[in-house]
Design a protein around this motif. Structure first.
Motif, mmCIF file in Angstrom:
data_model
loop_
_atom_site.group_PDB
_atom_site.id
_atom_site.type_symbol
_atom_site.label_atom_id
_atom_site.label_comp_id
_atom_site.label_asym_id
_atom_site.label_seq_id
_atom_site.Cartn_x
_atom_site.Cartn_y
_atom_site.Cartn_z
ATOM 1 N N GLU A 126 0.805 -1.231 0.071
ATOM 2 C CA GLU A 126 -0.044 0.046 0.028
ATOM 3 C C GLU A 126 0.706 1.171 0.081
ATOM 4 O O GLU A 126 0.549 2.080 -0.710
ATOM 5 C CB GLU A 126 -0.759 -0.054 1.280
ATOM 6 C CG GLU A 126 -1.855 1.049 1.198
ATOM 7 C CD GLU A 126 -2.819 1.239 2.389
ATOM 8 O OE1 GLU A 126 -3.534 1.823 2.712
ATOM 9 O OE2 GLU A 126 -2.784 0.134 2.931
ATOM 10 N N SER A 127 1.886 1.321 0.591
ATOM 11 C CA SER A 127 2.949 2.223 0.605
ATOM 12 C C SER A 127 3.164 2.883 -0.585
ATOM 13 O O SER A 127 3.854 3.972 -0.600
ATOM 14 C CB SER A 127 3.995 2.111 1.730
ATOM 15 O OG SER A 127 4.874 1.032 1.373
ATOM 16 N N LEU A 128 3.633 1.898 -1.616
ATOM 17 C CA LEU A 128 4.188 2.103 -2.717
ATOM 18 C C LEU A 128 2.948 2.293 -4.102
ATOM 19 O O LEU A 128 3.466 2.606 -5.099
ATOM 20 C CB LEU A 128 5.073 1.084 -3.134
ATOM 21 C CG LEU A 128 6.362 0.991 -2.386
ATOM 22 C CD1 LEU A 128 7.214 -0.191 -2.789
ATOM 23 C CD2 LEU A 128 7.142 2.406 -2.387
ATOM 24 N N SER A 129 1.713 2.138 -3.706
ATOM 25 C CA SER A 129 0.774 1.804 -4.754
ATOM 26 C C SER A 129 -0.061 3.017 -4.850
ATOM 27 O O SER A 129 -0.953 3.265 -5.690
ATOM 28 C CB SER A 129 -0.182 1.011 -4.359
ATOM 29 O OG SER A 129 -0.753 1.054 -3.144
ATOM 30 N N GLY A 130 0.574 4.178 -4.168
ATOM 31 C CA GLY A 130 -0.210 5.536 -4.066
ATOM 32 C C GLY A 130 0.370 6.522 -5.228
ATOM 33 O O GLY A 130 1.241 6.135 -6.005
ATOM 34 N N THR A 131 0.296 7.689 -5.108
ATOM 35 C CA THR A 131 0.716 8.769 -6.024
ATOM 36 C C THR A 131 1.360 10.027 -5.380
ATOM 37 O O THR A 131 0.989 9.997 -3.950
ATOM 38 C CB THR A 131 -0.398 9.336 -7.080
ATOM 39 O OG1 THR A 131 -1.427 9.892 -6.204
ATOM 40 C CG2 THR A 131 -0.977 8.168 -7.824
ATOM 41 N N VAL A 132 2.028 10.630 -5.863
ATOM 42 C CA VAL A 132 2.931 12.035 -5.087
ATOM 43 C C VAL A 132 2.279 12.794 -6.025
ATOM 44 O O VAL A 132 2.625 12.932 -7.055
ATOM 45 C CB VAL A 132 4.227 11.599 -5.034
ATOM 46 C CG1 VAL A 132 5.013 12.796 -4.585
ATOM 47 C CG2 VAL A 132 4.578 10.420 -4.208
ATOM 48 N N GLU A 133 1.990 14.045 -5.233
ATOM 49 C CA GLU A 133 1.923 15.496 -6.094
ATOM 50 C C GLU A 133 3.085 16.186 -6.300
ATOM 51 O O GLU A 133 3.921 16.186 -5.621
ATOM 52 C CB GLU A 133 1.090 16.294 -5.103
ATOM 53 C CG GLU A 133 -0.171 15.978 -4.631
ATOM 54 C CD GLU A 133 -1.168 15.608 -6.027
ATOM 55 O OE1 GLU A 133 -0.962 16.609 -6.933
ATOM 56 O OE2 GLU A 133 -2.005 15.003 -6.087
ATOM 57 N N PHE A 134 3.283 16.175 -7.641
ATOM 58 C CA PHE A 134 4.546 16.709 -8.226
ATOM 59 C C PHE A 134 4.221 17.747 -9.251
ATOM 60 O O PHE A 134 3.533 17.281 -10.586
ATOM 61 C CB PHE A 134 5.309 15.755 -9.011
ATOM 62 C CG PHE A 134 6.713 16.333 -9.300
ATOM 63 C CD1 PHE A 134 7.775 16.260 -8.450
ATOM 64 C CD2 PHE A 134 6.924 16.022 -10.819
ATOM 65 C CE1 PHE A 134 8.944 16.700 -9.083
ATOM 66 C CE2 PHE A 134 8.148 16.603 -11.287
ATOM 67 C CZ PHE A 134 9.107 16.904 -10.339
ATOM 68 N N LEU A 135 4.610 18.832 -9.215
ATOM 69 C CA LEU A 135 4.371 20.042 -10.173
ATOM 70 C C LEU A 135 2.967 20.123 -10.726
ATOM 71 O O LEU A 135 2.678 20.493 -11.718
ATOM 72 C CB LEU A 135 5.384 19.813 -11.273
ATOM 73 C CG LEU A 135 6.641 20.004 -11.180
ATOM 74 C CD1 LEU A 135 7.534 19.651 -12.610
ATOM 75 C CD2 LEU A 135 7.090 21.257 -10.542
ATOM 76 N N GLY A 136 2.185 19.777 -9.682
ATOM 77 C CA GLY A 136 0.616 20.297 -10.071
ATOM 78 C C GLY A 136 -0.082 18.995 -10.499
ATOM 79 O O GLY A 136 -1.141 19.041 -10.756
ATOM 80 N N PHE A 137 0.341 17.809 -10.440
ATOM 81 C CA PHE A 137 -0.230 16.563 -10.851
ATOM 82 C C PHE A 137 0.336 15.380 -10.223
ATOM 83 O O PHE A 137 1.473 15.324 -9.333
ATOM 84 C CB PHE A 137 -0.231 16.201 -12.405
ATOM 85 C CG PHE A 137 1.106 16.115 -12.868
ATOM 86 C CD1 PHE A 137 1.402 14.484 -13.140
ATOM 87 C CD2 PHE A 137 2.212 16.839 -12.958
ATOM 88 C CE1 PHE A 137 2.596 14.077 -13.533
ATOM 89 C CE2 PHE A 137 3.527 16.511 -13.560
ATOM 90 C CZ PHE A 137 3.611 15.002 -13.762
ATOM 91 N N SER A 138 -0.421 14.064 -10.214
ATOM 92 C CA SER A 138 -0.203 13.137 -9.346
ATOM 93 C C SER A 138 0.703 12.123 -10.325
ATOM 94 O O SER A 138 0.449 11.931 -11.496
ATOM 95 C CB SER A 138 -1.321 12.353 -8.872
ATOM 96 O OG SER A 138 -2.267 13.197 -7.978
ATOM 97 N N TYR A 139 1.747 11.698 -9.659
ATOM 98 C CA TYR A 139 2.771 10.752 -10.305
ATOM 99 C C TYR A 139 2.877 9.385 -9.637
ATOM 100 O O TYR A 139 3.092 9.591 -8.223
ATOM 101 C CB TYR A 139 4.049 11.367 -10.805
ATOM 102 C CG TYR A 139 4.742 10.425 -11.640
ATOM 103 C CD1 TYR A 139 4.357 10.356 -13.074
ATOM 104 C CD2 TYR A 139 5.868 9.696 -11.385
ATOM 105 C CE1 TYR A 139 4.963 9.801 -14.027
ATOM 106 C CE2 TYR A 139 6.654 9.014 -12.254
ATOM 107 C CZ TYR A 139 6.179 9.031 -13.475
ATOM 108 O OH TYR A 139 6.798 8.136 -14.504
ATOM 109 N N PRO A 140 2.751 8.356 -9.769
ATOM 110 C CA PRO A 140 2.972 6.971 -9.155
ATOM 111 C C PRO A 140 4.286 7.041 -8.207
ATOM 112 O O PRO A 140 5.370 7.459 -8.441
ATOM 113 C CB PRO A 140 3.073 5.833 -10.182
ATOM 114 C CG PRO A 140 2.204 6.323 -11.138
ATOM 115 C CD PRO A 140 2.514 7.931 -11.342
ATOM 116 N N THR A 141 3.930 6.784 -7.016
ATOM 117 C CA THR A 141 5.092 6.643 -5.925
ATOM 118 C C THR A 141 6.126 5.484 -6.573
ATOM 119 O O THR A 141 7.419 5.770 -6.267
ATOM 120 C CB THR A 141 4.489 6.245 -4.668
ATOM 121 O OG1 THR A 141 3.694 7.099 -4.099
ATOM 122 C CG2 THR A 141 5.949 6.318 -3.629
#
Length: 308
Positions: A126-141
């Motif tokens: 679960e800790s790696l299946s989310g996304t990270v906010e980067f420059l205004g959009f979400s990108y997979p962790t």
């Protein structure tokens, strides 16, 4: 074309390039320093992916799966080096190709016998299946993790080759193994260690690729072709060359597949663009390799002299 699409594809290209580097780093060391053509490198990548998938599913730990993949790569690499590779060092490159191609067929059939022809899918924690906010959009962790692992491997490889005594012996052995052996260095052990390191990096690449690709028999052959393009562009034997060339190839391939069909639509109808775009995009990295070899036949960042 939106800015978010461009940034997303640039990150995808970087992630793909780093993944190619993980596979190319081991291959360029073995090919450039040991002058051994190892077509079974893709099979080690496949075995690493299966080891990570099986151990990860059994232990419910992605980290243990990755560790198992690296250990599998080291063990299989040492066994291969002792059983087959060490007997081929003095042989012609054609013998290397024929022997390792036979190993490719062997490993593919073994994997098919054990796990069958159906692909195996790897789930992420679960800790790696989310996304990270980067420059205004979400990108997979997880894709950020692949980039981080690749850059860490690049830094570690550069440190090993250029800042340690083992790296000094490796570089010396690549130029004049007879002299290094005469000084009391066990060249056979050094070659075995280097081959095991290359195998471990291939297995690590397979473990990292498993969650974003299907793990199946024969998965190492298509990516091996692209990896060979990377090491030729970067310079045989050059770890930093493999990193830069991997990123270049990853960017060209990813951006080409995304934006070339859009560009063709400006000059042709949609059907022609949809048909011609992917085909032309798949040719871009080979055209790039041809142009670079015409300009610099030794590659962009040559490091070691390849023995004849």
């Amino acid at each position: 074309m939106s800015a978010s699409l461009l940034i997303a594809q640039l990150l995808n290209g970087l992630q793909y390039g780093v993944m190619l580097f993980l596979l190319a780093a081991g291959l360029t060391l073995v090919f450039g320093i040991m002058s051994f053509v190892n077509l079974a490198h893709g099979s080690l990548y496949m075995l690493g992916a299966y080891a990570a998938a099986v151990v990860g599913a059994y232990t419910d730990s992605f980290a243990l799966g990755v560790l198992a993949a690296v250990v599998t790569g080291v063990v299989v690499g040492l066994v291969l080096e002792w059983v087959a590779v060490s007997r081929l060092y003095r042989r012609d490159h054609l013998d290397h190709v024929l022997a390792t191609f036979g190993l490719v067929l062997f490993f593919n059939e073994v994997v098919r016998m054990i796990w069958g022809p159906q692909p195996v899918f790897v789930s992420l924690p679960e800790s790696l299946s989310g996304t990270v906010e980067f420059l205004g959009f979400s990108y997979p962790t997880y894709r950020f993790l692949i980039i981080a692992v690749g850059l860490a491997v690049a830094a570690g490889s550069q440190w090993l080759i250029h800042k340690t005594r083992v790296g000094m012996l490796i570089r010396a052995g690549s130029v004049n193994p007879q002299m290094v052996g005469a000084l009391g260095v066990n060249i056979g052990l050094l070659n075995a260690m280097l081959f095991a390191l290359g195998s471990a990096l291939a297995a690590l690449a397979g473990a990292m690729a498993g969650p974003i690709l299907s793990v199946q028999s024969g998965m190492g052959e298509p990516v091996l072709i692209t990896t060979l393009v990377v090491i030729v562009i970067g310079g045989i034997g050059s770890v930093h060359g493999a990193l830069y060339a991997g990123i270049i190839v990853g960017m060209v391939d990813t951006l080409g597949r995304t934006f070339l069909p859009m560009l063709i639509r400006v000059f042709a109808d949609r059907e022609v663009a949809n048909a011609a775009g992917p085909a032309l995009a798949s040719m871009l990295i080979y055209l790039l390799m041809a142009v670079i070899l015409a300009w610099r036949p030794q590659g962009l960042f040559p490091a070691f002299k390849v023995k004849s």
